[in-house]
Design a protein around this motif. Structure first.
Motif, PDB file in Angstrom:
ATOM      1  N   ILE A   1     102.773  33.073  51.997  1.00  0.00           N
ATOM      2  CA  ILE A   1     101.379  33.518  51.861  1.00  0.00           C
ATOM      3  C   ILE A   1     101.311  35.039  51.971  1.00  0.00           C
ATOM      4  O   ILE A   1     100.559  35.690  51.239  1.00  0.00           O
ATOM      5  CB  ILE A   1     100.499  32.847  52.935  1.00  0.00           C
ATOM      6  CG1 ILE A   1     100.388  31.351  52.642  1.00  0.00           C
ATOM      7  CG2 ILE A   1      99.112  33.477  52.973  1.00  0.00           C
ATOM      8  CD1 ILE A   1      99.728  30.546  53.744  1.00  0.00           C
ATOM      9  N   ALA A   2     102.121  35.615  52.872  1.00  0.00           N
ATOM     10  CA  ALA A   2     102.171  37.072  53.000  1.00  0.00           C
ATOM     11  C   ALA A   2     102.722  37.711  51.727  1.00  0.00           C
ATOM     12  O   ALA A   2     102.259  38.774  51.290  1.00  0.00           O
ATOM     13  CB  ALA A   2     103.031  37.460  54.206  1.00  0.00           C
ATOM     14  N   MET A   3     103.708  37.051  51.100  1.00  0.00           N
ATOM     15  CA  MET A   3     104.247  37.542  49.832  1.00  0.00           C
ATOM     16  C   MET A   3     103.163  37.557  48.761  1.00  0.00           C
ATOM     17  O   MET A   3     102.998  38.551  48.038  1.00  0.00           O
ATOM     18  CB  MET A   3     105.410  36.649  49.377  1.00  0.00           C
ATOM     19  CG  MET A   3     106.700  36.837  50.145  1.00  0.00           C
ATOM     20  SD  MET A   3     107.988  35.639  49.657  1.00  0.00           S
ATOM     21  CE  MET A   3     108.184  36.013  47.929  1.00  0.00           C
ATOM     22  N   ARG A   4     102.429  36.460  48.660  1.00  0.00           N
ATOM     23  CA  ARG A   4     101.378  36.376  47.651  1.00  0.00           C
ATOM     24  C   ARG A   4     100.259  37.375  47.922  1.00  0.00           C
ATOM     25  O   ARG A   4      99.692  37.967  46.992  1.00  0.00           O
ATOM     26  CB  ARG A   4     100.815  34.956  47.590  1.00  0.00           C
ATOM     27  CG  ARG A   4     101.786  33.955  46.959  1.00  0.00           C
ATOM     28  CD  ARG A   4     101.120  32.609  46.765  1.00  0.00           C
ATOM     29  NE  ARG A   4     101.074  31.847  48.002  1.00  0.00           N
ATOM     30  CZ  ARG A   4     100.238  30.857  48.242  1.00  0.00           C
ATOM     31  NH1 ARG A   4      99.339  30.526  47.340  1.00  0.00           N
ATOM     32  NH2 ARG A   4     100.286  30.189  49.375  1.00  0.00           N
ATOM     33  N   ALA A   5      99.946  37.568  49.188  1.00  0.00           N
ATOM     34  CA  ALA A   5      98.899  38.523  49.550  1.00  0.00           C
ATOM     35  C   ALA A   5      99.312  39.956  49.223  1.00  0.00           C
ATOM     36  O   ALA A   5      98.481  40.793  48.863  1.00  0.00           O
ATOM     37  CB  ALA A   5      98.582  38.404  51.036  1.00  0.00           C
ATOM     38  N   THR A   6     100.605  40.240  49.332  1.00  0.00           N
ATOM     39  CA  THR A   6     101.109  41.575  48.995  1.00  0.00           C
ATOM     40  C   THR A   6     100.825  41.908  47.537  1.00  0.00           C
ATOM     41  O   THR A   6     100.445  43.037  47.196  1.00  0.00           O
ATOM     42  CB  THR A   6     102.625  41.667  49.265  1.00  0.00           C
ATOM     43  OG1 THR A   6     102.870  41.430  50.652  1.00  0.00           O
ATOM     44  CG2 THR A   6     103.169  43.036  48.888  1.00  0.00           C
ATOM     45  N   GLY A   7     100.992  40.911  46.673  1.00  0.00           N
ATOM     46  CA  GLY A   7     100.711  41.130  45.257  1.00  0.00           C
ATOM     47  C   GLY A   7      99.233  41.193  44.958  1.00  0.00           C
ATOM     48  O   GLY A   7      98.791  41.944  44.083  1.00  0.00           O
ATOM     49  N   ASN A   8      98.433  40.423  45.684  1.00  0.00           N
ATOM     50  CA  ASN A   8      96.987  40.380  45.419  1.00  0.00           C
ATOM     51  C   ASN A   8      96.256  41.603  45.944  1.00  0.00           C
ATOM     52  O   ASN A   8      95.393  42.163  45.277  1.00  0.00           O
ATOM     53  CB  ASN A   8      96.383  39.114  46.049  1.00  0.00           C
ATOM     54  CG  ASN A   8      96.758  37.862  45.292  1.00  0.00           C
ATOM     55  OD1 ASN A   8      97.005  37.904  44.095  1.00  0.00           O
ATOM     56  ND2 ASN A   8      96.816  36.738  45.988  1.00  0.00           N
TER      57      ASN A   8
END
Length: 288
Positions: free
Chosen positions: A156-163
């Protein structure tokens, strides 16, 4: 029938590549050109280790490791040296060309009559079907792992980094670290695709990775078109559609060849197909 079964197997082999590009381009919004080099790197390491009589189960972690190192190097150049992500990928890809040539010792390395992943288990008496079931099981395991990872707090942190990089950084997440790990994961998946393709086609070639990013990108764009039109938010469905996009992409190319198009023009057909996938939806939206 065997012609399209071959295309299906090839699509599944490219599924790992498509997942890698999905992570780098759609989760982190990084156009990672390292793909061309890490794909060949996976194939080169696989071929050399097979010719040295190493078991395929030992080759697998090595391929994952070298692919991850290639991706992490791109991430380090981008985040620590503040080099543009596209340029960082090009620099690593260029260096990998020399590295791959050094590993192989020559431009082409055949694997005639050597044991491979597809000879470990006899699921079917038909060679093509046996290959299909093994690749399907392999890609299913990879997809389950990636899906599980993206659903964890780390994912989720990975996805949030991109968003929203600024938001997730304000929450105390090291975004540089996330990018490096993300690119390492993406290129490990890409190297896995080279691992599969090399054993399936029976050779590794120094030019096997040229333009392969287009095939992966086309697969992701096909999936993204469906994801947007159907407003799909499920991580699992996204991954399945990316795999489906890889299969559809190869099926279209197989159909093109079956119509009598000269194989010399296959790269041109590939780029044209990707252009149509990207351009047509936008033209239709403008008209509306």
């Amino acid at each position: 029938m065997d012609f399209y079964l071959t295309a299906l197997v090839q699509g599944l082999c490219y599924g790992s590549l498509a997942l890698g590009i999905y992570i780098s381009m759609k989760i982190f919004n990084i156009p990672d050109i390292t793909t061309d080099g890490s794909y060949t790197l996976g194939g080169a390491v696989t071929a050399v280790m097979l010719t040295n009589n190493q078991p395929t189960y030992l080759i697998l972690p090595v391929v994952i490791g070298v692919g991850a190192v290639a991706g992490a190097l791109t991430g380090l150049i981008h985040t620590k040296l503040k080099v543009n992500a596209l340029l960082a990928g090009i620099l690593v890809m260029t260096a990998l060309y020399s590295l791959n040539l050094t590993i192989m010792g020559r431009s082409n390395l055949p694997l005639s009559n050597l044991p491979s992943l597809f000879t470990l288990v006899d699921i079917s008496t038909d060679t093509n079907l046996n290959t299909f079931w093994i690749v399907l099981a392999f890609i299913a395991i990879v997809t389950l792992f990636i899906g599980y990872l993206l659903k964890t707090d780390f994912g989720i942190a990975m996805r949030a980094t991109g968003n929203s990089e600024s938001m997730i950084r304000a929450l105390g997440v090291n975004t540089d670290k996330m990018k490096i790990i993300g690119l390492a994961l993406a290129n490990a998946l890409t190297a896995l695709s080279g691992y599969l393709i090399t054993q399936w086609q029976g050779f590794a070639d120094i030019s096997m990775g040229i333009g392969v990013v287009i095939s992966g990108l086309g697969s992701v764009i096909i999936a993204e078109t469906l994801i947007r039109s159907l407003s799909i938010t499920s991580v699992w469905l996204n991954l399945l559609l990316v795999l489906g996009g890889a299969i559809v992409f190869q099926m279209v190319l197989a159909f093109t060849l079956s119509t009598g198009v000269n194989p010399l023009y296959l790269k041109a057909v590939t780029s044209t197909f990707v252009l149509l996938i990207v351009g047509l939806p936008r033209l239709f939206r403008r008209e509306v």
